[in-house]
Structures are given as structure tokens and as C-alpha cells.
Design a protein around this motif. Structure first.
Motif, PDB file in Angstrom:
ATOM      1  N   PRO A 200       3.783   4.528 -11.386  1.00 23.97           N
ATOM      2  CA  PRO A 200       3.041   4.256 -12.619  1.00 23.97           C
ATOM      3  C   PRO A 200       1.898   5.249 -12.800  1.00 23.97           C
ATOM      4  O   PRO A 200       1.318   5.746 -11.830  1.00 23.97           O
ATOM      5  CB  PRO A 200       2.514   2.832 -12.396  1.00 23.97           C
ATOM      6  N   ARG A 201       1.580   5.541 -14.024  1.00 23.43           N
ATOM      7  CA  ARG A 201       0.631   6.597 -14.362  1.00 23.43           C
ATOM      8  C   ARG A 201      -0.699   6.428 -13.639  1.00 23.43           C
ATOM      9  O   ARG A 201      -1.324   5.382 -13.687  1.00 23.43           O
ATOM     10  CB  ARG A 201       0.405   6.606 -15.881  1.00 23.43           C
ATOM     11  N   LYS A 202      -1.096   7.479 -12.931  1.00 26.41           N
ATOM     12  CA  LYS A 202      -2.371   7.555 -12.211  1.00 26.41           C
ATOM     13  C   LYS A 202      -2.548   6.425 -11.201  1.00 26.41           C
ATOM     14  O   LYS A 202      -3.676   6.039 -10.876  1.00 26.41           O
ATOM     15  CB  LYS A 202      -3.549   7.578 -13.194  1.00 26.41           C
ATOM     16  N   MET A 203      -1.456   5.886 -10.682  1.00 23.36           N
ATOM     17  CA  MET A 203      -1.527   4.774  -9.746  1.00 23.36           C
ATOM     18  C   MET A 203      -2.365   5.115  -8.517  1.00 23.36           C
ATOM     19  O   MET A 203      -3.304   4.406  -8.156  1.00 23.36           O
ATOM     20  CB  MET A 203      -0.116   4.351  -9.323  1.00 23.36           C
ATOM     21  N   PHE A 204      -2.042   6.218  -7.840  1.00 25.12           N
ATOM     22  CA  PHE A 204      -2.751   6.590  -6.628  1.00 25.12           C
ATOM     23  C   PHE A 204      -4.202   6.939  -6.935  1.00 25.12           C
ATOM     24  O   PHE A 204      -5.121   6.534  -6.213  1.00 25.12           O
ATOM     25  CB  PHE A 204      -2.046   7.774  -5.960  1.00 25.12           C
ATOM     26  N   GLU A 205      -4.422   7.657  -8.022  1.00 27.50           N
ATOM     27  CA  GLU A 205      -5.783   8.016  -8.421  1.00 27.50           C
ATOM     28  C   GLU A 205      -6.613   6.769  -8.696  1.00 27.50           C
ATOM     29  O   GLU A 205      -7.791   6.689  -8.308  1.00 27.50           O
ATOM     30  CB  GLU A 205      -5.733   8.910  -9.658  1.00 27.50           C
ATOM     31  N   ARG A 206      -6.008   5.779  -9.359  1.00 27.00           N
ATOM     32  CA  ARG A 206      -6.745   4.547  -9.678  1.00 27.00           C
ATOM     33  C   ARG A 206      -7.125   3.777  -8.418  1.00 27.00           C
ATOM     34  O   ARG A 206      -8.212   3.190  -8.337  1.00 27.00           O
ATOM     35  CB  ARG A 206      -5.908   3.664 -10.604  1.00 27.00           C
ATOM     36  N   VAL A 207      -6.241   3.772  -7.430  1.00 28.97           N
ATOM     37  CA  VAL A 207      -6.536   3.077  -6.171  1.00 28.97           C
ATOM     38  C   VAL A 207      -7.750   3.709  -5.497  1.00 28.97           C
ATOM     39  O   VAL A 207      -8.673   3.012  -5.056  1.00 28.97           O
ATOM     40  CB  VAL A 207      -5.317   3.118  -5.237  1.00 28.97           C
ATOM     41  N   ILE A 208      -7.771   5.026  -5.413  1.00 22.38           N
ATOM     42  CA  ILE A 208      -8.903   5.704  -4.760  1.00 22.38           C
ATOM     43  C   ILE A 208     -10.183   5.481  -5.548  1.00 22.38           C
ATOM     44  O   ILE A 208     -11.250   5.195  -4.983  1.00 22.38           O
ATOM     45  CB  ILE A 208      -8.613   7.214  -4.628  1.00 22.38           C
ATOM     46  N   ASP A 209     -10.086   5.601  -6.868  1.00 22.31           N
ATOM     47  CA  ASP A 209     -11.269   5.457  -7.709  1.00 22.31           C
ATOM     48  C   ASP A 209     -11.860   4.048  -7.587  1.00 22.31           C
ATOM     49  O   ASP A 209     -13.080   3.873  -7.467  1.00 22.31           O
ATOM     50  CB  ASP A 209     -10.881   5.752  -9.155  1.00 22.31           C
ATOM     51  N   LYS A 210     -10.985   3.042  -7.587  1.00 19.84           N
ATOM     52  CA  LYS A 210     -11.454   1.658  -7.545  1.00 19.84           C
ATOM     53  C   LYS A 210     -12.058   1.301  -6.194  1.00 19.84           C
ATOM     54  O   LYS A 210     -13.027   0.535  -6.116  1.00 19.84           O
ATOM     55  CB  LYS A 210     -10.294   0.716  -7.863  1.00 19.84           C
ATOM     56  N   ARG A 211     -11.511   1.835  -5.112  1.00 18.49           N
ATOM     57  CA  ARG A 211     -11.931   1.453  -3.754  1.00 18.49           C
ATOM     58  C   ARG A 211     -12.799   2.504  -3.065  1.00 18.49           C
ATOM     59  O   ARG A 211     -13.092   2.366  -1.869  1.00 18.49           O
ATOM     60  CB  ARG A 211     -10.690   1.224  -2.890  1.00 18.49           C
ATOM     61  N   GLN A 212     -13.264   3.513  -3.782  1.00 14.04           N
ATOM     62  CA  GLN A 212     -13.957   4.607  -3.110  1.00 14.04           C
ATOM     63  C   GLN A 212     -15.261   4.177  -2.437  1.00 14.04           C
ATOM     64  O   GLN A 212     -15.722   4.843  -1.509  1.00 14.04           O
ATOM     65  CB  GLN A 212     -14.233   5.740  -4.098  1.00 14.04           C
TER      66      GLN A 212
END
Length: 493
Positions: A200-212
Motif C-alpha cells: 500500500p502507498r507509502k506503507m513503510f514510510e508511514r510506519v517509520i514516520d508514525k513510530r519515529q
């Protein structure tokens, strides 16, 4: 015709795709003040229609060295139109621009060799703006204006540098290089997968951004994503495809410090869809091996150099075989098309020669007994897929039924590598290269699982074990017996 008149005529125009396609293009030429199609060898409607024997050619409009253009009716599927153009780009002499239009939207996709693809979208109501008028004229007068400013190698080097810095930081903190490499290879593939639409679009990026802000929660979330990719399933209320292939069988996430998280987040924001697989071997080298102090890419062998070996060993002999088969197919097809006694048999013989060549390619094997990070394997596979694609297009042009799938795949390449993380990186290089080739040429990549197992790229000592065990290349990934020719070669140090 003025832009206003053009917009008024084609806004909500009910003409079907077939009825409106050429009229729309002719009006566009009139508005822009450029010549209309009139030369079947350089600039024409329905390029390839007479050769394929069909009413529809490889492209609705074609201009040599400029573009292939596919029109759809109102609301038509532009993604499907683009896939068709990509499939036939080789038959169209690889135009640098692929254009698709359903009248309401016109998309210009760059297709220059060695550069990432860029898309320029023009809405019908905006066709009269100076910027869009200029872009449309460049299609006919100066396609080089659309060439992206950065090459694929430039982008890959940037991405590789970011990962090398993360690896160096983790190594300095005492983590095992093998663990670091495995984790970062998994991260790299996730970034690639989300940028080409397999995640799904930007899935990995969203995980890092949310949990950084919480390294422990980030590690848990990343591990959960990897687990979902291993077998397919649900993650953050989104469906995750079944990847398998062995890449996510072992999950051991390295808990990161803030600087590493920030670097990984910045890397995830880059476009990984056009990453150059043949440079991935240098991606971790500086960070994982403290003895390596050379600039990134110092040990990188460029594709052109590797192809000096792939060409004579793999490509040229198979090209000669196909040329010989085509020389026999042509007269047989002519006899079949003429009808009369024996024509059906001639048609069957022609099709059998074509299918026999495809079977030859499917069973061909290339072995690199010291494969490193897989550059030679990746480029050999790419060459085999090019050969199969060319044979398909040639067969169609001769009047045969082309195959709708490409059957050469990672089963065609075999490797041995003594370094464990290099062997794993070789598998990822082949996976990424395979997926990129399929999408670039208008084919869907494999599904369920997306990644075929690559156990035939082995982590072991070729000098000791290869002579002791030679039965590993007798079956393909599905357990089918194979009896193909094997070319053995290795990239020079």
C-alpha cells in the motif's frame, strides 16, 4: 483551431474510441500548428497494423524517435493503454515518450534509457495554457526537453549512500554485520515494493514516520509488517500481499537510535521504483566492512562491462538460433496464409518452431559460481527476457499468435556465493530486476507469491561443494525437470 475551440469540441464529446481517436489527434495537430501523420516509415496512424494483420496497430499514432501514442474513449483506462505501449515499445523502436489520452486527460510518460520515468499530465480544460502548449509542441519538435535531469545511477548512488551510513552506525554500535545486512535488505525491499505499488502507498514510510519517537514500538511495528509480507495478511487495517521467497522468513529487527531512524525515514521518502539493481552490491559494503574506505561504487562493475561477457556467452548464440528459426517460419506462414493443400500443416509447423524457441529460452540456464551480489545473474536474466520479448513481437509481426506472458524468470539463473549476506543481496538484486523488467515492458509481475524462492542462488563454497553436488540444477522452482543448456561465467574482479 484555437485552444478554446479545441476544448469546446472535445469536452464531453460522445464519439467512441474508434470514431474519435484520429479526429482528436488531427485537431490537436491543427491547434498546435504541427504536421499530421503522413509517413508510414516515420510518422503515421496505426503503426504495425498491416504487419500484425489486425485492424489495430502497436500504437494509435507513432513518430519515430519521438513518441508512441495510444488513445482511449471518454473515461478510458489510461493505465491499461500505457501497459500496451510499454509492451510494444521495442517494436516501435523504443520511443523516448509514451503518451496516453482519453481526451479528458493526456499523460506524457518519459521512457528514456537509464533515467527514471516521469509523468506529465495535461487536463483538457488546461490544454491552452502556455506551459501545456509548449509541452505538447515538444512532443513533435524536441522530445529531449522531457529527459529527466538525473539518471538512475545518480538516484541509486544517493540511496546507497544513505543506507551505507545507517549500516556504519549500526556496526559501530556493535551489531553483527550479518544481522544488519539482513534487516536493511528487508527495509530496502519494502521501500521498493511500496514505490511500485506492491505494498500500500507509502506503507513503510508511514510506519517509520508514525513510530519515529519510540524506537521499541518502531521495531515491533516493522517486525509485524515483515511478518505480514512473509505470508500475506492484514497490517494496520490494510491487506498485505503474499511475498514469501524466503526474504522475510527470518525476522530479527535491529532497534535503531534516533539518528538511524531519521536517516531511514529520509531514505524512505526517496523514489526507489527505478533503483539500479546492479549497484546494490556496493550499498552495504562501506557500512558493514570497516576495512572498506573506498568511495561508494569503487568496486562497482557497470552494466556495459558485464554485458561484454553476457553478449557473446548468452545473447549472441540465442539470437542466431532465433534468426534461423525465423528464416523457416516466414515461408511456412506465407504458405499457411495462401491456403490450399498443406496450409494447415504449414501453420502448425511455424507455430511449433516459435514455441520451440520459447521452450529453449525457458530451459536455458546461466551459472555464476562466484556470483557476489548478483550483477551478472541479473543482467543475464534481463537479457533472456529481452530475447523472449523480441521473439514474441517478431512472431506476431510474422502472423503467429504471440504468447501473452513472459516465461523466462529467476529459475534461469543459478549462483554460488561464499559470503552469506552477498548471496542474500544477489537474490534481492534478481527479484528487483525481474519485477522492474516486467512492469517496464507492460507485464504484471508474478503473484501468490510475488517472490519465487531462489534457493538455487546458494550460500556455499563453489570450489569444494559444487563438484560434490551437481543435482541441484535438475528441477525448476516448481519441481519440474529441466534439461536446458547452462552457460557458466563469472564477473571479473
Amino acid at each position: 483551431m484555437t485552444p478554446a475551440a479545441f476544448i469546446a469540441k472535445w469536452k464531453d464529446n460522445p464519439l467512441s474510441e474508434r470514431a474519435g481517436s484520429q479526429a482528436f489527434f488531427l485537431d490537436l495537430c491543427n491547434m498546435l500548428g504541427v504536421p499530421t501523420p503522413s509517413d508510414p516509415d516515420n510518422y503515421c496512424f496505426e503503426r504495425g497494423a498491416t504487419r500484425t494483420g489486425a485492424g489495430h496497430g502497436w500504437a494509435d499514432v507513432w513518430m519515430r524517435g519521438h513518441f508512441g501514442w495510444e488513445n482511449k474513449g471518454p473515461g478510458g483506462d489510461l493505465a491499461g493503454a500505457l501497459r500496451q505501449l510499454m509492451t510494444y515499445a521495442l517494436a516501435l523502436d523504443n520511443p523516448p515518450l509514451l503518451v496516453v489520452s482519453n481526451r479528458e486527460l493526456t499523460e506524457i510518460h518519459t521512457h528514456f534509457t537509464g533515467t527514471p520515468s516521469e509523468t506529465h499530465t495535461i487536463r483538457l480544460e488546461d490544454v491552452g495554457t502556455p506551459e501545456n502548449q509548449q509541452k505538447l509542441r515538444w512532443l513533435f519538435t524536441d522530445p529531449e526537453r522531457f529527459r529527466p535531469g538525473r539518471t538512475v545511477l545518480d538516484i541509486t548512488a544517493d540511496a546507497a549512500g544513505r543506507f551505507a551510513d545507517i549500516a556504519k552506525s549500526m556496526t559501530a554500535r556493535g551489531h553483527e554485520p550479518q544481522k544488519i545486512a539482513h534487516f536493511l535488505i528487508q527495509c530496502l525491499f519494502c521501500m521498493f515494493a511500496e514505490d511500485i505499488g506492491l505494498l500500500p502507498r507509502k506503507m513503510f514510510e508511514r510506519v517509520i514516520d508514525k513510530r519515529q519517537g519510540d524506537a521499541r514500538k518502531l521495531a515491533v511495528s516493522v517486525a509485524e509488517l515483515f511478518a505480514a509480507m512473509r505470508s500475506g495478511g492484514d497490517f494496520l487495517l490494510e491487506d498485505i500481499a503474499y511475498f514469501n521467497g524466503g526474504l522475510f522468513e527470518h525476522i530479527d529487527v535491529v532497534e535503531m537510535i534516533p539518528e538511524e531512524i531519521d536517516a531511514l525515514l529520509k531514505a524512505s521518502k526517496m523514489d526507489w521504483s527505478s533503483i539500479e539493481p546492479s549497484i546494490l552490491g556496493t550499498l552495504f559494503e562501506r557500512g558493514l566492512d570497516p576495512k572498506v574506505r573506498a568511495p561508494l561504487g569503487a568496486n562497482y562493475t557497470d552494466p556495459g562491462t558485464i554485458m561484454k561477457l553476457v553478449g557473446p556467452v548468452v545473447v549472441e548464440p540465442l539470437e542466431r538460433e532465433w534468426d534461423s528459426a525465423k528464416a523457416k517460419i516466414g515461408p511456412l506462414v506465407a504458405k499457411y496464409q495462401a491456403g490450399g493443400r498443406g496450409s494447415q500443416t504449414a501453420g502448425q509447423e511455424a507455430q511449433a518452431l516459435f514455441l520451440g524457441h520459447l521452450e529453449r529460452l525457458r530451459n536455458f540456464r546461466v551459472l555464476d559460481p562466484a556470483c557476489g551480489s548478483g550483477n551478472f545473474l541479473y543482467l543475464s536474466l534481463r537479457a533472456l527476457k529481452d530475447l523472449e520479448h523480441r521473439a514474441n513481437l517478431d512472431a506476431e509481426a510474422l502472423g503467429l499468435h504471440r504468447q501473452l506472458t513472459i516465461e523466462t524468470c529467476p529459475d534461469n539463473v543459478l549462483g554460488l556465493e561464499i559470503n552469506a549476506y552477498a548471496a542474500e543481496l544477489a537474490r534481492v538484486t534478481v527479484w528487483i530486476g525481474e519485477i522492474q523488467w516486467m512492469l517496464k515492458h507492460g507485464y504484471d509481475c508474478r503473484r501468490n507469491p510475488i517472490l519465487a524462492r531462489l534457493d538455487h542462488i546458494e550460500n556455499r563454497d563453489a570450489l569444494i561443494n559444487f563438484v560434490q553436488s551437481t543435482d541441484w540444477d535438475d528441477t525448476d522452482a516448481d519441481g519440474n525437470a529441466i534439461h536446458g543448456e547452462m552457460s557458466i561465467a563469472s564477473e571479473a574482479p
